[in-house]
Scaffold this active site. Structure first.
Site, mmCIF file in Angstrom:
data_model
loop_
_atom_site.group_PDB
_atom_site.id
_atom_site.type_symbol
_atom_site.label_atom_id
_atom_site.label_comp_id
_atom_site.label_asym_id
_atom_site.label_seq_id
_atom_site.Cartn_x
_atom_site.Cartn_y
_atom_site.Cartn_z
ATOM 1 N N LEU A 111 -7.242 8.959 0.730
ATOM 2 C CA LEU A 111 -8.317 8.102 0.235
ATOM 3 C C LEU A 111 -8.193 6.667 0.734
ATOM 4 C CD1 LEU A 111 -8.555 9.356 -3.480
ATOM 5 C CD2 LEU A 111 -9.774 10.197 -1.453
ATOM 6 N N THR B 262 -1.938 -1.447 3.760
ATOM 7 C CA THR B 262 -0.503 -1.339 3.576
ATOM 8 C C THR B 262 -0.021 0.108 3.615
ATOM 9 O OG1 THR B 262 -0.293 -1.024 1.163
ATOM 10 C CG2 THR B 262 -0.735 -3.272 1.956
ATOM 11 N N SER C 109 -7.492 5.506 -10.326
ATOM 12 C CA SER C 109 -6.871 6.386 -11.309
ATOM 13 C C SER C 109 -7.105 7.831 -10.861
ATOM 14 C CB SER C 109 -7.454 6.112 -12.697
ATOM 15 O OG SER C 109 -6.846 6.918 -13.674
ATOM 16 N N TYR D 99 2.909 11.749 -14.469
ATOM 17 C CA TYR D 99 1.751 11.247 -13.736
ATOM 18 C C TYR D 99 0.620 10.897 -14.702
ATOM 19 C CZ TYR D 99 -1.920 11.141 -10.125
ATOM 20 O OH TYR D 99 -2.946 10.774 -9.287
ATOM 21 N N LYS E 231 -1.183 7.231 -15.232
ATOM 22 C CA LYS E 231 -2.620 6.970 -15.045
ATOM 23 C C LYS E 231 -3.279 6.528 -16.354
ATOM 24 C CE LYS E 231 -3.024 7.773 -10.648
ATOM 25 N NZ LYS E 231 -3.281 6.644 -9.713
#
Length: 277
Positions: free
Chosen positions: A14, A32, A134, A148, A152
């Site tokens: 993404l 980055t 998220s 995880y 989130k």
């Protein structure tokens, strides 16, 4: 309007798609990754629009250097996209303290730190937009993804507080919640060092499903995700705090909202008794 972006986690998936889309639209983008070699294709494709920066999100000094470099090279930062991340798979009992801390450093502490670093720049400009990536796990839970999910959920809670704090200063905050997209998330998913047979029935099918995400023909295209984020950032009017992206995201979250309403009704009935006649 040309904007100056800082986008984390751009080596693939993404983040890579978003950086490409933003550069294609004429924006200037600081991108980055842990190693800048992973960003060479972006730099070559969009010379003059892409600034590669090495960033280990868990390293405070590198975070400070990344924001400073982006601001110096671009002349400021209009948009921060906290996209970098990775998943840890393991039942709650299987995940060690060290593994949990590492997951939360990546999903919560790092984005929090970057937001804290860009806020003075945005406040001085009188505008800015922080976009925190998220997932459905920010509002739902899945067996085997407790660490995880915790990260989130925390990211979304921080974002909600930040939106109320920074909004009056002209700074927007948006949480985007992608559904299933064709990325390397499933294949890159790290398993906890301790796996227990007691949880195999509850988690094995979920792990297999995540491992197969990249090959799922129904997965969304990262380019479509990128286009929707550009729409969000470019919107003239108000933007909701939470923006699910992908048709499947809305279907899953509709179900989650219904389950939440049913749980609330059940809790009310449990502690308050039947409604008066």
């Amino acid at each position: 309007m040309v904007r100056r972006w800082l986008v984390t986690g751009c080596s693939s998936g993404l983040g890579h798609a978003l950086a490409s889309a933003a550069a294609r639209a004429g924006h200037r983008v600081a991108v980055t990754a842990r190693k800048t070699a992973a960003l060479e294709d972006l730099t070559a494709a969009w010379p003059g629009r892409i600034t590669p920066i090495a960033l280990e999100l868990r390293d405070p000094a590198q975070c400070e250097a990344a924001v400073r470099t982006a601001a110096d090279r671009l002349g400021g930062i209009d948009v921060l996209v906290n996209n970098a991340g990775g998943g840890l798979f393991g039942a709650v009992e299987e995940v060690s303290d060290a593994e949990l801390r590492d997951q939360l450093e990546t999903l919560v502490v790092g984005p929090w730190r970057l937001a804290r670093l860009v806020l003075p720049l945005m406040r001085a400009q009188g505008h800015g937009h922080i976009v925190n990536v998220s997932s459905l796990a920010g509002r739902m839970a899945f067996p085997g993804l407790g660490a995880y999910v915790a990260g989130k959920h925390a990211l979304e809670g921080m974002s909600q507080a930040l939106a109320a704090e920074a909004g009056p200063q002209g700074i927007r905050v948006t949480v985007v919640e992608p559904g299933v997209f064709a990325t390397r998330y499933g294949t890159a998913l790290t398993e906890a060092g301790r796996r227990m047979p007691e949880y195999a029935d509850a988690t094995a099918m979920m792990l297999d499903a995540f491992r197969g995400l990249a090959d799922d023909a129904a997965s969304g295209r990262p380019e479509d995700f990128a286009a929707r984020v550009l729409d969000v950032v470019g919107a003239d009017g108000p933007v909701p705090l939470r923006v699910p992206i992908g048709d499947d995201a809305y279907a899953y979250l509709d179900g989650a909202e219904q389950a939440s309403r049913e749980e609330l009704a059940a809790a009310r009935a449990l502690v308050q008794g039947p409604p008066p006649l």
